[in-house]
Design a protein around this motif. Structure first.
Motif, PDB file in Angstrom:
ATOM      1  N   MET A 111       3.410  -7.049  -6.478  1.00  0.00           N
ATOM      2  CA  MET A 111       4.108  -8.310  -6.169  1.00  0.00           C
ATOM      3  C   MET A 111       3.158  -9.359  -5.604  1.00  0.00           C
ATOM      4  N   GLU A 112       1.893  -9.268  -5.993  1.00  0.00           N
ATOM      5  CA  GLU A 112       0.868 -10.242  -5.601  1.00  0.00           C
ATOM      6  C   GLU A 112       0.617 -10.297  -4.092  1.00  0.00           C
ATOM      7  N   PHE A 113       1.131  -9.299  -3.355  1.00  0.00           N
ATOM      8  CA  PHE A 113       0.944  -9.291  -1.907  1.00  0.00           C
ATOM      9  C   PHE A 113      -0.207  -8.387  -1.474  1.00  0.00           C
ATOM     10  N   PHE A 114      -0.348  -7.245  -2.128  1.00  0.00           N
ATOM     11  CA  PHE A 114      -1.405  -6.305  -1.778  1.00  0.00           C
ATOM     12  C   PHE A 114      -1.691  -5.417  -2.984  1.00  0.00           C
ATOM     13  N   THR A 115      -2.733  -4.629  -2.890  1.00  0.00           N
ATOM     14  CA  THR A 115      -3.093  -3.748  -4.003  1.00  0.00           C
ATOM     15  C   THR A 115      -3.084  -2.297  -3.540  1.00  0.00           C
ATOM     16  N   ILE A 116      -2.746  -1.409  -4.469  1.00  0.00           N
ATOM     17  CA  ILE A 116      -2.820   0.027  -4.229  1.00  0.00           C
ATOM     18  C   ILE A 116      -3.410   0.674  -5.468  1.00  0.00           C
ATOM     19  N   ARG A 117      -3.833   1.906  -5.323  1.00  0.00           N
ATOM     20  CA  ARG A 117      -4.363   2.625  -6.474  1.00  0.00           C
ATOM     21  C   ARG A 117      -3.228   2.949  -7.434  1.00  0.00           C
ATOM     22  N   ALA A 118      -3.517   2.903  -8.722  1.00  0.00           N
ATOM     23  CA  ALA A 118      -2.482   3.059  -9.754  1.00  0.00           C
ATOM     24  C   ALA A 118      -1.680   4.340  -9.588  1.00  0.00           C
ATOM     25  N   GLU A 119      -2.339   5.451  -9.230  1.00  0.00           N
ATOM     26  CA  GLU A 119      -1.633   6.729  -9.137  1.00  0.00           C
ATOM     27  C   GLU A 119      -0.615   6.779  -7.997  1.00  0.00           C
ATOM     28  N   LEU A 120      -0.693   5.805  -7.077  1.00  0.00           N
ATOM     29  CA  LEU A 120       0.264   5.758  -5.965  1.00  0.00           C
ATOM     30  C   LEU A 120       1.493   4.913  -6.287  1.00  0.00           C
ATOM     31  N   LEU A 121       1.454   4.207  -7.410  1.00  0.00           N
ATOM     32  CA  LEU A 121       2.531   3.268  -7.738  1.00  0.00           C
ATOM     33  C   LEU A 121       3.899   3.944  -7.849  1.00  0.00           C
ATOM     34  N   PRO A 122       4.041   5.092  -8.538  1.00  0.00           N
ATOM     35  CA  PRO A 122       5.375   5.718  -8.605  1.00  0.00           C
ATOM     36  C   PRO A 122       5.922   6.094  -7.240  1.00  0.00           C
ATOM     37  N   TRP A 123       5.046   6.536  -6.344  1.00  0.00           N
ATOM     38  CA  TRP A 123       5.481   6.936  -5.003  1.00  0.00           C
ATOM     39  C   TRP A 123       5.839   5.719  -4.167  1.00  0.00           C
ATOM     40  N   PHE A 124       5.167   4.602  -4.418  1.00  0.00           N
ATOM     41  CA  PHE A 124       5.518   3.354  -3.740  1.00  0.00           C
ATOM     42  C   PHE A 124       6.935   2.930  -4.116  1.00  0.00           C
TER      43      PHE A 124
END
Length: 251
Positions: free
Chosen positions: A175-188
């Protein structure tokens, strides 16, 4: 003074002037033009899925007071009486038409489309992936007694997990606010469901579990596409040409 007036007049005289601005200059930047361009660049299976969801949701909005018709929901008793569309249309519901729906279907469009494009060399593998996910989700919801109205949400979680594993290690903007590693996206997204809806993200976790199962089976080469399915694709040169065009995006 007359010379100044003549100079000012030239500011508004755009006929036959090089670099003159017209409506055509803005046509390519319009929302409608960008949407058409994005849709034209969408691979075939994703077009069918997203287009079907949009058509049925808009139809429900205009013809049924924005209420998803009961005859589109999954009901195995009705399926056994010949209503064979229900296992398919059950995956097309993402809520009533509105801002939330538009954001969600755009999200699905993006992730599903990317995964299909990645299979440009062997597009039948994408269809196998989709069918495996849908069949597994139907079985999981049936065995676990889950709500079949959330099959679309289950499928989106399945797709996100596979996308995340495909781009594992890369940074993703959320959402253009912060970045995370791709593999964490489903858990986010699972955590987001828990925080916003105040209930365990069962449907997210089911999609993640089935996505992981697919990834493992794929790595072990246990999900090869049947020859008959490959033949259907290969017998259509115009269809294969569409997929070959996507190769440039990943070269």
């Amino acid at each position: 003074d007359e010379e100044e007036e003549d100079d000012d007049a030239h500011l508004f005289d755009d006929e036959d002037e090089e670099g003159a601005v017209s409506d055509a200059d803005f046509e390519g930047d319009s929302l409608k033009a960008r949407a058409r361009k994005a849709w034209a660049a969408t691979p075939p299976v994703t077009q069918v899925y997203v287009g079907s969801s949009l058509a049925l949701t808009l139809g429900s909005f205009f013809l049924a007071g924005n209420q998803w018709p009961a005859w589109l929901n999954l009901d195995w008793k009705k399926v056994m009486t010949g209503q064979l569309w229900r296992p398919f249309t059950g995956f097309l519901y993402y809520g009533p038409f509105g801002l939330s729906y538009l954001l969600t279907i755009h999200f699905v469009w993006t992730y599903m489309g990317t995964l299909e494009k990645l299979q440009f060399a062997e597009p039948w593998d994408f269809l196998v992936m989709l069918l495996f996910g849908a069949a597994s989700l139907l079985a999981g919801v049936g065995i676990g007694g889950g709500n079949a109205r959330f099959l679309g949400h289950n499928l989106s979680c399945f797709l996100v997990y596979i996308w995340a594993r495909t781009y594992e290690g890369q940074e993703v903007a959320v959402m253009e606010f912060f970045t995370i590693r791709a593999e964490l996206l489903p858990w986010f997204f699972a955590a987001q469901t828990y925080l916003l809806e105040h209930e365990p993200p069962v449907h997210d976790l089911l999609g993640i579990a089935i996505g992981h199962s697919y990834t493992v089976l794929r790595q072990r080469k246990r999900l090869a596409a049947p020859g008959a399915l490959r033949a259907v694709y290969e017998a259509r040169p115009e269809l294969m040409a569409k997929y070959e065009a996507f190769a440039e995006e990943f070269s």
